[in-house]
Design a protein around this motif. Structure first.
Motif, PDB file in Angstrom:
ATOM      1  N   LYS A 149      51.922  43.424  38.194  1.00 13.99           N
ATOM      2  CA  LYS A 149      50.909  43.454  37.268  1.00 13.99           C
ATOM      3  C   LYS A 149      50.828  41.880  36.451  1.00 13.99           C
ATOM      4  O   LYS A 149      49.805  41.757  35.909  1.00 13.99           O
ATOM      5  CB  LYS A 149      51.275  44.405  36.110  1.00 13.99           C
TER       6      LYS A 149
ATOM      7  N   LYS B  93      45.734  40.685  38.488  1.00 18.40           N
ATOM      8  CA  LYS B  93      44.946  41.260  37.301  1.00 18.40           C
ATOM      9  C   LYS B  93      44.286  42.926  37.864  1.00 18.40           C
ATOM     10  O   LYS B  93      44.198  43.699  37.119  1.00 18.40           O
ATOM     11  CB  LYS B  93      43.694  40.464  37.138  1.00 18.40           C
ATOM     12  N   ARG B  94      43.572  42.702  38.927  1.00 17.15           N
ATOM     13  CA  ARG B  94      42.919  44.120  39.699  1.00 17.15           C
ATOM     14  C   ARG B  94      43.560  44.362  41.045  1.00 17.15           C
ATOM     15  O   ARG B  94      43.666  43.702  41.887  1.00 17.15           O
ATOM     16  CB  ARG B  94      41.402  43.755  39.623  1.00 17.15           C
ATOM     17  N   PHE B  95      43.965  45.672  40.926  1.00 17.32           N
ATOM     18  CA  PHE B  95      44.659  46.027  41.967  1.00 17.32           C
ATOM     19  C   PHE B  95      43.519  46.785  43.249  1.00 17.32           C
ATOM     20  O   PHE B  95      42.723  47.505  42.475  1.00 17.32           O
ATOM     21  CB  PHE B  95      45.739  46.937  41.722  1.00 17.32           C
TER      22      PHE B  95
ATOM     23  N   GLU C 131      42.316  49.439  46.093  1.00 21.50           N
ATOM     24  CA  GLU C 131      42.678  50.969  46.171  1.00 21.50           C
ATOM     25  C   GLU C 131      43.265  51.469  47.859  1.00 21.50           C
ATOM     26  O   GLU C 131      43.541  52.478  47.983  1.00 21.50           O
ATOM     27  CB  GLU C 131      41.527  51.860  45.771  1.00 21.50           C
TER      28      GLU C 131
ATOM     29  N   ALA D  17      38.622  45.205  48.815  1.00 22.15           N
ATOM     30  CA  ALA D  17      39.716  44.652  48.281  1.00 22.15           C
ATOM     31  C   ALA D  17      40.860  45.328  48.965  1.00 22.15           C
ATOM     32  O   ALA D  17      40.654  46.730  49.094  1.00 22.15           O
ATOM     33  CB  ALA D  17      39.899  44.889  46.596  1.00 22.15           C
TER      34      ALA D  17
END
Length: 266
Positions: free
Chosen positions: A12, A16-18, A20, A71
């Motif tokens: 983390k 910033k953004r993970f 799926e 992503a």
């Protein structure tokens, strides 16, 4: 859980953004990395409590980026029970992934073909698994935050994802086999008698990975897709001496078909 949380806290601090969707790359199948629009590459050695890949043909980093606009998180190199890791170590990355929000898993591997209809270079869509490993990744006290004590494994691979993969393979003109993947401990390759046994009990392809990851992913409610690249023919009448280097080389040659199929599925 403490170790997983330490890994998550570190990740983390880096991302910033993970995503799926996660992808695990098997022996010689790191070519998919070249197709990813990489946003961050994190060596396993920097992630708290993460194991280290020790096998030829496996990288050693987590890759965050986009593949076909989706992503993704890619494990460039996996961990095996035969390397001396406990099962908890083998599936440790998956549990950390679950805690950062991964919901879908594509798992790939290089495997020996047991089915007489298979040829070197074929792709096999995994529809079921058989475990001949001496341990289960769910052994021990169950953590209810990950899943229930006795997860249902009657359909370990997502049926909708399976149908989509078959459809995309047809569209791309890729000959896609289907079958059951049988996981063995290793690290030795199979004897002729073991090959006969594996075929008798229903195996279509055999390898030394994937099964623990599929079990752990199902335990955590992840949607799973599995694809094997057939790198050698483990059939008694044609069995011949080969090495892990041969497996990696065959996986590299067939890897482009896998790349195109995974991109299409995403």
């Amino acid at each position: 859980m403490i170790k997983e949380l330490a890994a998550v806290d570190f990740l983390k601090s880096q991302i910033k953004r993970f995503p799926e969707t996660a992808i695990i790359l098997g022996s010689g199948l790191g070519g998919l990395v070249d197709e990813i629009e990489i946003q961050k590459r994190i060596p396993y050695t920097k992630i708290p409590h993460f194991p280290v890949a020790t096998v030829e043909g496996h990288g050693g980093d987590l890759i965050f980026g986009k593949l076909e606009g989706v992503a993704v998180l890619a494990m460039n190199g996996r961990f095996h029970y035969y390397e001396g890791y406990d099962m908890a170590d083998v599936v440790f990355p998956l549990r950390a992934m679950k805690l950062i929000g991964v919901k879908r898993l594509i798992v790939t591997n290089a495997a020996g073909g047991l089915n007489e209809d298979f040829e070197v270079g074929d792709l096999m869509l995994i529809e079921d698994i058989i475990s001949l490993l001496p341990e289960n990744p769910l052994r021990g006290k169950n953590n209810e935050e990950f899943g229930q004590r006795f997860p249902d494994m009657s359909e370990p691979f997502d049926l909708d994802w399976i149908e989509k993969t078959k459809s995309e393979a047809d569209r791309l003109g890729i000959k896609l086999k289907t079958g059951t993947y049988l996981g063995m401990q290793g690290p030795k390759l199979e004897t002729k008698a073991e090959i006969r046994y594996c075929r008798i009990i229903g195996g279509d392809a055999v390898g030394m990975s994937t099964v623990p990851e599929v079990i752990a992913a199902n335990h955590m409610g992840m949607k799973v897709l599995g694809i094997s690249v057939i790198t050698n023919e483990s059939i008694p009448k044609v069995a011949k001496e080969f090495t892990h280097a041969d497996v990696v080389a065959a996986a590299n040659r067939a890897g482009q078909k896998l790349v195109e199929l995974v991109k299409a599925v995403l």
